[in-house]
Structures are given as structure tokens and as C-alpha cells.
Design an enzyme around this catalytic site. Structure first.
Site, PDB file in Angstrom:
ATOM      1  N   ASN A  58       0.836  -1.206   0.000  1.00  0.00           N
ATOM      2  CA  ASN A  58       0.000   0.000   0.000  1.00  0.00           C
ATOM      3  C   ASN A  58       0.866   1.250   0.000  1.00  0.00           C
ATOM      4  O   ASN A  58       1.682   1.385  -0.921  1.00  0.00           O
ATOM      5  CB  ASN A  58      -1.157  -0.034   1.004  1.00  0.00           C
ATOM      6  CG  ASN A  58      -0.826  -0.224   2.457  1.00  0.00           C
ATOM      7  OD1 ASN A  58      -0.288  -1.241   2.842  1.00  0.00           O
ATOM      8  ND2 ASN A  58      -1.179   0.724   3.286  1.00  0.00           N
ATOM      9  N   ASP A  59       0.729   2.145   0.925  1.00  0.00           N
ATOM     10  CA  ASP A  59       1.304   3.491   0.799  1.00  0.00           C
ATOM     11  C   ASP A  59       2.801   3.537   0.470  1.00  0.00           C
ATOM     12  O   ASP A  59       3.582   2.793   1.059  1.00  0.00           O
ATOM     13  CB  ASP A  59       1.162   4.261   2.121  1.00  0.00           C
ATOM     14  CG  ASP A  59      -0.190   4.121   2.760  1.00  0.00           C
ATOM     15  OD1 ASP A  59      -1.080   3.513   2.163  1.00  0.00           O
ATOM     16  OD2 ASP A  59      -0.345   4.628   3.891  1.00  0.00           O
ATOM     17  N   GLN A  75       4.548   0.335   2.284  1.00  0.00           N
ATOM     18  CA  GLN A  75       3.813  -0.555   3.171  1.00  0.00           C
ATOM     19  C   GLN A  75       3.724  -1.914   2.497  1.00  0.00           C
ATOM     20  O   GLN A  75       3.199  -2.035   1.382  1.00  0.00           O
ATOM     21  CB  GLN A  75       2.402  -0.003   3.417  1.00  0.00           C
ATOM     22  CG  GLN A  75       2.384   1.220   4.308  1.00  0.00           C
ATOM     23  CD  GLN A  75       2.703   0.857   5.752  1.00  0.00           C
ATOM     24  OE1 GLN A  75       1.881   0.286   6.447  1.00  0.00           O
ATOM     25  NE2 GLN A  75       3.903   1.198   6.196  1.00  0.00           N
ATOM     26  N   TYR A 118       3.820   1.059  10.375  1.00  0.00           N
ATOM     27  CA  TYR A 118       2.880   1.817   9.542  1.00  0.00           C
ATOM     28  C   TYR A 118       3.600   2.958   8.815  1.00  0.00           C
ATOM     29  O   TYR A 118       4.798   3.140   8.924  1.00  0.00           O
ATOM     30  CB  TYR A 118       1.733   2.346  10.419  1.00  0.00           C
ATOM     31  CG  TYR A 118       0.573   1.377  10.536  1.00  0.00           C
ATOM     32  CD1 TYR A 118       0.716   0.015  10.241  1.00  0.00           C
ATOM     33  CD2 TYR A 118      -0.692   1.820  10.940  1.00  0.00           C
ATOM     34  CE1 TYR A 118      -0.361  -0.857  10.343  1.00  0.00           C
ATOM     35  CE2 TYR A 118      -1.776   0.953  11.055  1.00  0.00           C
ATOM     36  CZ  TYR A 118      -1.603  -0.383  10.756  1.00  0.00           C
ATOM     37  OH  TYR A 118      -2.673  -1.235  10.859  1.00  0.00           O
ATOM     38  N   SER A 119       2.799   3.780   8.133  1.00  0.00           N
ATOM     39  CA  SER A 119       3.368   4.765   7.211  1.00  0.00           C
ATOM     40  C   SER A 119       4.192   5.849   7.886  1.00  0.00           C
ATOM     41  O   SER A 119       3.970   6.193   9.048  1.00  0.00           O
ATOM     42  CB  SER A 119       2.249   5.423   6.406  1.00  0.00           C
ATOM     43  OG  SER A 119       1.850   4.526   5.405  1.00  0.00           O
ATOM     44  N   ARG A 186      -1.514   9.235  13.243  1.00  0.00           N
ATOM     45  CA  ARG A 186      -0.418   8.510  12.582  1.00  0.00           C
ATOM     46  C   ARG A 186       0.129   9.221  11.334  1.00  0.00           C
ATOM     47  O   ARG A 186      -0.316  10.275  10.962  1.00  0.00           O
ATOM     48  CB  ARG A 186      -0.891   7.107  12.204  1.00  0.00           C
ATOM     49  CG  ARG A 186      -2.090   7.057  11.286  1.00  0.00           C
ATOM     50  CD  ARG A 186      -2.406   5.609  10.884  1.00  0.00           C
ATOM     51  NE  ARG A 186      -3.700   5.523  10.231  1.00  0.00           N
ATOM     52  CZ  ARG A 186      -4.855   5.278  10.862  1.00  0.00           C
ATOM     53  NH1 ARG A 186      -4.888   5.084  12.168  1.00  0.00           N
ATOM     54  NH2 ARG A 186      -5.984   5.234  10.188  1.00  0.00           N
ATOM     55  N   ASP A 187       1.078   8.566  10.723  1.00  0.00           N
ATOM     56  CA  ASP A 187       1.662   8.951   9.425  1.00  0.00           C
ATOM     57  C   ASP A 187       2.435  10.271   9.480  1.00  0.00           C
ATOM     58  O   ASP A 187       2.107  11.245   8.790  1.00  0.00           O
ATOM     59  CB  ASP A 187       0.557   9.036   8.340  1.00  0.00           C
ATOM     60  CG  ASP A 187      -0.320   7.792   8.292  1.00  0.00           C
ATOM     61  OD1 ASP A 187       0.170   6.726   8.678  1.00  0.00           O
ATOM     62  OD2 ASP A 187      -1.488   7.901   7.878  1.00  0.00           O
ATOM     63  N   GLU A 241      -5.854  10.708   6.867  1.00  0.00           N
ATOM     64  CA  GLU A 241      -4.649   9.891   6.839  1.00  0.00           C
ATOM     65  C   GLU A 241      -3.575  10.567   5.976  1.00  0.00           C
ATOM     66  O   GLU A 241      -3.880  11.374   5.099  1.00  0.00           O
ATOM     67  CB  GLU A 241      -4.960   8.501   6.260  1.00  0.00           C
ATOM     68  CG  GLU A 241      -5.871   7.678   7.154  1.00  0.00           C
ATOM     69  CD  GLU A 241      -5.937   6.207   6.766  1.00  0.00           C
ATOM     70  OE1 GLU A 241      -5.778   5.356   7.661  1.00  0.00           O
ATOM     71  OE2 GLU A 241      -6.164   5.903   5.594  1.00  0.00           O
TER      72      GLU A 241
HETATM   73  C1  FRU Z   1      -3.235   4.546   4.599  1.00  0.00           C
HETATM   74  C2  FRU Z   1      -2.919   3.830   5.897  1.00  0.00           C
HETATM   75  C3  FRU Z   1      -2.121   4.709   6.840  1.00  0.00           C
HETATM   76  C4  FRU Z   1      -1.416   3.697   7.700  1.00  0.00           C
HETATM   77  C5  FRU Z   1      -1.099   2.600   6.711  1.00  0.00           C
HETATM   78  C6  FRU Z   1      -1.143   1.211   7.260  1.00  0.00           C
HETATM   79  O1  FRU Z   1      -3.501   3.669   3.561  1.00  0.00           O
HETATM   80  O2  FRU Z   1      -4.095   3.366   6.511  1.00  0.00           O
HETATM   81  O3  FRU Z   1      -2.893   5.632   7.568  1.00  0.00           O
HETATM   82  O4  FRU Z   1      -0.282   4.212   8.314  1.00  0.00           O
HETATM   83  O5  FRU Z   1      -2.064   2.716   5.683  1.00  0.00           O
HETATM   84  O6  FRU Z   1      -0.765   0.289   6.281  1.00  0.00           O
END
Ligand code: FRU
Length: 501
Positions: A58-59, A75, A118-119, A186-187, A241
Site C-alpha cells: 500500500n502506501d 507498506q 505503519y506509514s 499517525r503517518d 490519513e
Molecule cells: C493509509 C494507511 C495509513 C497507515 C497505513 C497502514 O492507507 O491506513 O494511515 O499508516 O495505511 O498500512
């Protein structure tokens, strides 16, 4: 420190951490041995996009240019294509066009990130990359995981080469966030201005409003809460996010991914949204005065983008070509043990308070052979008999065209009429049907087609449609038909390049 979870009981001295890594590597290698052939023989595997070697991506995270190389972490759930425990994967490139995967960079191996690395983002200072990310923790028991049962920690690791990392250091915990924040914070994204460091975090308040938190530091290690610079707005969703703030010209842009906005006509049609607002920080960053929220992408598959500034001074964005919880949009590649990919790198340019996305020029390196071209005047229909390839770049220029339709690949239709541009997919969309945008005129279209993705840029990036799709028949030609109203001339110029990598 020790903790127990479904994977066992862990003690976090240095030896135990390396044991945990060895154990993860063993599981990942077994999984690669078992599934790599299926992944690599999939006809929908793409040719010039960043994908995870196997499993789920993902991200984009930790984007930076360091010592002459571009780094894109991401991710990564190597153990399942459905997205499970998150690691950071890692890809490197010398030119933003050709990428090499480097395997797992960060493991969930301390108590404060045991349920997911996580991100997060990268900040380069002198000879060191500082990575700030969220360590996700979920407690066992009866919890809503919003107000109870979760920890989200801001963690720092540093690196001198992008490959080897320092010990992890927890900088902020939920107890350090303002009292009216839920456990979803987060992030982190970090930048420097006038010798001061700033960090934005995406957050959800206890009464379900999305916002960002701004922290300040003089040394990158000690962070102090500063403000909620963009307010806690109504009608802007319950959680924001992946916030990213950066300068384009003399403006401050806030890009983020809000969850929970209601659809409004052609706007906000995906399950979660992604966009930006242009404005300026005022009063020493206490407040961010912003204009209208605009979606950065109009397609089915774009979320959690991250930007960085490269040594040429360009602001470059890479997005995740997927959206979380988009259950109506299927990805049949899961049968072959992989899902999702990242977008091509795009340069961001501000044009009258609108952020345009322009594919980075380096992508021209991927063009193979010479182009094929066609020019068509007036109300003719034209077919560009394109090479037998699904991976190509197509450029079309229009002069005075008020209405057109383009048919490409198996069942993709792009149309413009009554000042609405539409992307429609048939069976190949696996649940993706139609996305549209109101736009005054379309002067040019640039399309990057990969085996199972399309990135469509209107008017040099004024509007962009990003989507995955899964055609089963090979490409035969691109058909263009159109009309010019009131007899004015209408010219199409089509040009296509095969892309191979
Ligand atoms: C966005 C998200 C972030 C998080 C990550 C987890 O897609 O939900 O907020 O840090 O993915 O994989």
C-alpha cells in the site's frame, strides 16, 4: 521489555530483535519460494510500476533522494496478498524510471510497532536519513480500536545508506497527543523551515472529526505539540490519513486522505478520498488558511500519496494505486498471490491555485523504438493500429474539439461531452464502472498504459484518472471519434510509444 502475542512471546533485547528478524526472513523466504512463479507468470503483472515482489503493497513511505539514488519504501505485507502485518519494503532507482527491489527494510520487531510498521516519511540531513513512522499496536480483548485497544507511536530510525538502520527510538505516544484525540494519530511527515523542524500527523478526534496535528522540534528528537493548524472541520470526514504539507511557489499545500466524506455528484465517489487544499500558514504556523478541498485524482485507485523534493528542486509525488476497504473494486491478482502497486512518479506544479501532476520527464527513457503517429482533421474517425503491446504511452492533442470518444484496450471508454470527461470500464474493471469530472475543455490527453493499469492525464495534469483494470484480450488498436461543433476545425494528433522494462 517483553510482550506476548499470537506469534509467541518476545523479549526485546538486541539479540531477540535479530532472532525475530531471522524468523520473519525465514517465513518471507518460504512464502517467496512458494509463490514467486505464480506472481511472475501473471499476465496482469506490470512492467514499469513499483510492485511488491509478492503479497500486498500500500502506501509509499520514506520517499527521498540520497547520495544520488532515489528511495521508495512502501507498506508491505509479504505474507498475504490481502494485507496483513505491515513491514516496510524498499525499492531504489537512479533515474525514477527503472527501479530495483531491495527486500524488507523495516520489521515489526519492537513492542511499540509489533502490529505493523505503519506509514511514515524520510528527512535527509547531512549524511543521514531520519525516518519517522507510526508503530501500530493492537491489544487483545474487547475493544473498538478507536478509543481503546490501540497504540500509535511515532518512532524514529536513522540510516547512513538507506539499507542498514539504527535502533528504533520512540518519540511520541498516544499520551503525548491532545486529550481530544482518539487513538488514531499517525503517518508523520517532517520538514525543515528556517532551522526549525515541523511534523504533521493525521488524526481522528474523539468526536470523529479528521484533522492534522502540528509538532515542532529543534533537534529532530524532542517534539512539542504546536497546533491543530487546519481546524476540526465539519463535513470533511472522521479521519485524515497521510498528511503532507509542502511549498509550491509561495503557497503552502496540504495534501491528505480524508475518510468519511459524502459523495457529491461526481466528487468523492471512492470509499475514501484523497486531495489537497492550497493556502498559507499564518501566525507562525498556528493556522493554515486554506482554499477549497480538491480531489487530486478522479480515478478508482489512488490514495495515500507522498511527496518529496529532489535535488533538482522538483516536488515529486508517488501514490498508492489502491484504496483501503474498496470492497466493490476487485483485484483478481490475489489468486496469484499479489495485490496493488504504486503510481508512476509525477512532478507537482502549481497553476492558478490548482495542483497539476506531470509524469516525470525521466519516464521518456522507457520508450522503446520510434513513435507511431497520426493526424486527423474534421469529423473523421481514426484508428491507431498500435503495436501489439499493452504497455505504452499515448499522447493525443486536440484543437477545438468539443466532443470525442476514445476506445482503448479491451473495454475502456474515455469520453468528453457537455463539459464532462468520463472514464468507463466494462468487465475488465472488476466492479469499477464510471468516474467523471466537470472540465471546461480538453486540449490534450496523455495515457500511461501498463498491463493492468491506466494513468490518464488531461491538459498536462490538470485532472488525472488513475485506475487498475484487468483486460483479458491483448490490445489491438486505439479508436478515436469525435465531433466539432459549428464547423470549426478539429484536429487530433495521436502519438504512441511502446514501453518496455
Ligand atoms: C493509509 C494507511 C495509513 C497507515 C497505513 C497502514 O492507507 O491506513 O494511515 O499508516 O495505511 O498500512
Amino acid at each position: 521489555r517483553s510482550f506476548t502475542n499470537e506469534r509467541g512471546s518476545f523479549n526485546f533485547n538486541t539479540r531477540e530483535i535479530s532472532m525475530l528478524k531471522i524468523d520473519f526472513d525465514k517465513q518471507i523466504n518460504e512464502c517467496i519460494n512458494k509463490n514467486l512463479d505464480a506472481v511472475n507468470s501473471d499476465k496482469w503483472r506490470n512492467k514499469y510500476h513499483i510492485m511488491a515482489p509478492i503479497g500486498w503493497i500500500n502506501d509509499p513511505n520514506g520517499l527521498c533522494e540520497f547520495n544520488g539514488e532515489y528511495h521508495c519504501y512502501y507498506q508491505y505485507s509479504p505474507l498475504t496478498p490481502m494485507g496483513g502485518l505491515k513491514f516496510w519494503g524498499h525499492a531504489v532507482s537512479k533515474d525514477l524510471a527503472n527501479w530495483k527491489d531491495k527486500g524488507v527494510a523495516l520489521y515489526p520487531d519492537i513492542a511499540e510497532d509489533k502490529d505493523g510498521v505503519y506509514s511514515g516519511s524520510a528527512f535527509v540531513k547531512d549524511d543521514t536519513i531520519y525516518f519517522f513512522y507510526t508503530g501500530n499496536v493492537k491489544h487483545k480483548g474487547e475493544h473498538d480500536y478507536i478509543l481503546t485497544g490501540r497504540e500509535q507511536n511515532v518512532i524514529l530510525v536513522t540510516s547512513k545508506d538507506g539499507i542498514n538502520f539504527s535502533e528504533k527510538k520512540v518519540l511520541l505516544r498516544n499520551t503525548d497527543f491532545p486529550e481530544d484525540m482518539s487513538l488514531h494519530v499517525r503517518d508523520p511527515k517532517v520538514w525543515e523551515e528556517d532551522g526549525v523542524y515541523y511534523m504533521v500527523l493525521g488524526a481522528r478526534t474523539t468526536d470523529d472529526k479528521g484533522c492534522i496535528l502540528l509538532y515542532k522540534s529543534n533537534d529532530l528528537y524532542n517534539w512539542e505539540f504546536h497546533s491543530v493548524p487546519a481546524g476540526k472541520l465539519n463535513n470533511m470526514g472522521y479521519m485524515w490519513e497521510c498528511p503532507d504539507t509542502f511549498k509550491l511557489g509561495n503557497k503552502d499545500v496540504l495534501m491528505f486522505s480524508p475518510q468519511g466524506m459524502e459523495a457529491e455528484g461526481y466528487k468523492y465517489n471512492n470509499v475514501y478520498q484523497c486531495g489537497y487544499a492550497v493556502g498559507n500558514f499564518v501566525n507562525d504556523k498556528k493556522e493554515l488558511k486554506l482554499g477549497e478541498f480538491l480531489e487530486i485524482d478522479r480515478g478508482f485507485d489512488f490514495y495515500a500519496p507522498q511527496t518529496f523534493e529532489d535535488s533538482k528542486g522538483r516536488r515529486i509525488v508517488i501514490g498508492w494505486m489502491g484504496v483501503p476497504d474498496a470492497v466493490e473494486h476487485k483485484n483478481p491478482t490475489i489468486d496469484n498471490f499479489w495485490q496493488h502497486q504504486l503510481t508512476i512518479p509525477r512532478e507537482l506544479v502549481l497553476n492558478y491555485n490548482k495542483v497539476y501532476q506531470v509524469p516525470v520527464v525521466e519516464l521518456k527513457k522507457l520508450r522503446k523504438g520510434s513513435s507511431i503517429k497520426k493526424e486527423v482533421y474534421l469529423n473523421k474517425e481514426a484508428t491507431l493500429d498500435i503495436f501489439e503491446s499493452n504497455t505504452f504511452e499515448l499522447n493525443i492533442d486536440f484543437i477545438n474539439t468539443t466532443e470525442f470518444e476514445i476506445a482503448l484496450r479491451e473495454d475502456c471508454k474515455l469520453s468528453f461531452n457537455n463539459k464532462v470527461f468520463k472514464l468507463e470500464l466494462g468487465k475488465s474493471g472488476y466492479g469499477r464502472e464510471m468516474r467523471a469530472v466537470e472540465i471546461e475543455a480538453v486540449d490534450s490527453i496523455r495515457i500511461f498504459s501498463d498491463n493492468s493499469s491506466l494513468e490518464i492525464f488531461l491538459n498536462n495534469g490538470e485532472e488525472v484518472f488513475t485506475t487498475r483494470f484487468y483486460p483479458t484480450k491483448d490490445n489491438v488498436g486505439i479508436n478515436l471519434s469525435g465531433e466539432n461543433l459549428k464547423g470549426s476545425i478539429c484536429i487530433y494528433e495521436m502519438e504512441a510509444y511502446k514501453i518496455e522494462n
